[in-house]
Scaffold this motif. Sequence first.
Motif, mmCIF file in Angstrom:
data_model
loop_
_atom_site.group_PDB
_atom_site.id
_atom_site.type_symbol
_atom_site.label_atom_id
_atom_site.label_comp_id
_atom_site.label_asym_id
_atom_site.label_seq_id
_atom_site.Cartn_x
_atom_site.Cartn_y
_atom_site.Cartn_z
ATOM 1 N N MET A 219 15.674 0.327 6.538
ATOM 2 C CA MET A 219 15.112 -0.839 5.841
ATOM 3 C C MET A 219 14.048 -0.385 4.840
ATOM 4 O O MET A 219 13.268 0.523 5.118
ATOM 5 N N LYS A 220 14.031 -1.034 3.671
ATOM 6 C CA LYS A 220 13.036 -0.711 2.657
ATOM 7 C C LYS A 220 11.656 -1.216 3.086
ATOM 8 O O LYS A 220 11.469 -1.743 4.171
ATOM 9 N N LYS A 221 10.700 -1.091 2.197
ATOM 10 C CA LYS A 221 9.327 -1.480 2.500
ATOM 11 C C LYS A 221 9.167 -2.978 2.789
ATOM 12 O O LYS A 221 9.894 -3.806 2.251
ATOM 13 N N VAL A 222 8.163 -3.295 3.609
ATOM 14 C CA VAL A 222 7.696 -4.667 3.779
ATOM 15 C C VAL A 222 6.278 -4.722 3.219
ATOM 16 O O VAL A 222 5.447 -3.870 3.548
ATOM 17 N N THR A 223 6.020 -5.673 2.363
ATOM 18 C CA THR A 223 4.665 -5.862 1.851
ATOM 19 C C THR A 223 4.036 -7.062 2.549
ATOM 20 O O THR A 223 4.560 -8.175 2.481
ATOM 21 N N VAL A 224 2.936 -6.803 3.227
ATOM 22 C CA VAL A 224 2.198 -7.862 3.918
ATOM 23 C C VAL A 224 1.062 -8.323 3.012
ATOM 24 O O VAL A 224 0.273 -7.501 2.515
ATOM 25 N N LEU A 225 0.997 -9.617 2.804
ATOM 26 C CA LEU A 225 -0.053 -10.222 1.983
ATOM 27 C C LEU A 225 -0.918 -11.111 2.879
ATOM 28 O O LEU A 225 -0.386 -11.880 3.670
ATOM 29 N N SER A 226 -2.221 -10.976 2.751
ATOM 30 C CA SER A 226 -3.106 -11.795 3.586
ATOM 31 C C SER A 226 -4.441 -12.019 2.885
ATOM 32 O O SER A 226 -4.962 -11.105 2.232
ATOM 33 N N ASN A 227 -4.987 -13.207 3.043
ATOM 34 C CA ASN A 227 -6.317 -13.478 2.500
ATOM 35 C C ASN A 227 -7.414 -13.157 3.522
ATOM 36 O O ASN A 227 -8.576 -13.462 3.302
ATOM 37 N N MET A 228 -7.020 -12.526 4.640
ATOM 38 C CA MET A 228 -7.969 -12.050 5.643
ATOM 39 C C MET A 228 -7.471 -10.716 6.181
ATOM 40 O O MET A 228 -6.323 -10.607 6.590
ATOM 41 N N TYR A 229 -8.354 -9.706 6.160
ATOM 42 C CA TYR A 229 -7.973 -8.396 6.693
ATOM 43 C C TYR A 229 -9.251 -7.608 6.970
ATOM 44 O O TYR A 229 -10.205 -7.665 6.200
ATOM 45 N N PRO A 230 -9.287 -6.866 8.077
ATOM 46 C CA PRO A 230 -10.524 -6.177 8.457
ATOM 47 C C PRO A 230 -10.904 -5.037 7.511
ATOM 48 O O PRO A 230 -10.065 -4.465 6.821
ATOM 49 N N SER A 231 -12.200 -4.725 7.528
ATOM 50 C CA SER A 231 -12.735 -3.567 6.821
ATOM 51 C C SER A 231 -13.765 -2.919 7.735
ATOM 52 O O SER A 231 -14.071 -3.438 8.810
ATOM 53 N N ILE A 232 -14.327 -1.799 7.305
ATOM 54 C CA ILE A 232 -15.375 -1.141 8.098
ATOM 55 C C ILE A 232 -16.574 -2.071 8.247
ATOM 56 O O ILE A 232 -17.169 -2.188 9.321
ATOM 57 N N VAL B 120 5.135 -0.251 5.877
ATOM 58 C CA VAL B 120 4.392 -1.455 5.506
ATOM 59 C C VAL B 120 3.294 -1.139 4.503
ATOM 60 O O VAL B 120 2.501 -0.212 4.705
ATOM 61 N N ASP B 121 3.258 -1.903 3.429
ATOM 62 C CA ASP B 121 2.125 -1.887 2.504
ATOM 63 C C ASP B 121 1.346 -3.182 2.716
ATOM 64 O O ASP B 121 1.944 -4.231 2.986
ATOM 65 N N VAL B 122 0.039 -3.119 2.572
ATOM 66 C CA VAL B 122 -0.806 -4.297 2.735
ATOM 67 C C VAL B 122 -1.615 -4.523 1.466
ATOM 68 O O VAL B 122 -2.255 -3.601 0.954
ATOM 69 N N VAL B 123 -1.573 -5.750 0.961
ATOM 70 C CA VAL B 123 -2.447 -6.142 -0.138
ATOM 71 C C VAL B 123 -3.206 -7.367 0.362
ATOM 72 O O VAL B 123 -2.622 -8.440 0.561
ATOM 73 N N SER C 158 -1.951 -8.146 -6.328
ATOM 74 C CA SER C 158 -0.731 -8.402 -5.561
ATOM 75 C C SER C 158 0.487 -8.443 -6.466
ATOM 76 O O SER C 158 1.523 -7.817 -6.179
ATOM 77 N N LEU C 159 0.393 -9.173 -7.564
ATOM 78 C CA LEU C 159 1.525 -9.277 -8.480
ATOM 79 C C LEU C 159 1.865 -7.925 -9.108
ATOM 80 O O LEU C 159 3.041 -7.587 -9.286
#
Length: 362
Positions: free
Chosen positions: A1-14, A37-40, A63-64
């Motif tokens: 399977m090719k890549k899945v791009t996950v898009l979210s307006n909430m994601y953890p950071s340090i 998986v790529d995450v933006v 994202s675009l």
Amino acid sequence: MKKVTVLSNMYPSIEHPTYGIFVKNQVELLKSKGIDVDVVAIQDPAKGKVANVKKYAKWFMKSLFHLMKNKRKIALTHAHYAFPTGFISMMGKKLFNLPYIVTVHGGDIDKMASKNARIAAMTKKILLAADAVIVVGERLKKDVIERFNVPEENVQVMSMGVDTSVFVPLEKSEARKELGIPSEQKMVLYVGNMIEAKGILELLEASAILQKEDPNITLYLIGSDKDKGFMEKFQEKTASTAVPVVHQLPMQQREVAKWIAAADLFVLPSHHEGFGLVALEAMAIGTPVVGTDVGGLSYLLADNTGILVEPRNAAALAKGMRQALTEVDEDRKLKMEAAVSMHSYDVIAKRLLALYEGIGNK
């Protein structure tokens, strides 16, 4: 399977390790199963009109650009939250013919889509154009089908799952010794954002009712205090009661698990709740749960899996808390274990991968 791009307006950071942690946990789960998986995502929880405009505009363009650059490598996009995140996935489908899945978490339907008719209409477009809609609870499935006319066959109920390698049974005495909590204390615990919609004022009032009966009652809260207006109100209420209150800021999940294990009772008194994942995490540890009869909690705690009480009702909440603190219910323990098994990471991963394969290989 090719890549899945996950898009979210909430994601953890340090700097903000718990911000959208449930999305990161699912991303890590997918990676552990061999998915590329790529995450933006947005990793900054800062609020305010100017800050929001800047961070959302930057995220939208980033994202675009990512979708345009990687369109031949991407099998599908997976948006967390219908609006605004799902709008990016919908644009990716229109511009680059990329199929997409939307996970509805609750706030995007209960609050965001209720702000005005324009957002509601956009939410409907996003959901109808999606190749699949995931909802984290049964109540949300009903809402998505009835309010937004999404075909039932296109909607799947699938929670974010509970990590049973983190949320594991631990002896209460061991947890208390490590955390320095006296053995005689009746420890009531809440974990979540410190906001009025989570029913924290009712929890404080209910704890005060119980504290008159048992002076060992102590209320512990773990959650963000970014709503300064509410925190002022909460502190005023706290000062007017005799209940000892301990408030701590968000912490890593393994630390949260220790606090849940140390508690006599976990309470989630929300006014509305998409699913109530933290209640499931408490069940995985073996701590009894009292929650309000709203949203996903109505299903998660049904049939004596937990104790359901009327929302916005401190007296009813106190009654449910008293019940959980005084009775030993072996049937409830078995049902808690069954609920955890149904929402384990392995089960969720299998279902999600099957959905990805079905859509990504069309």
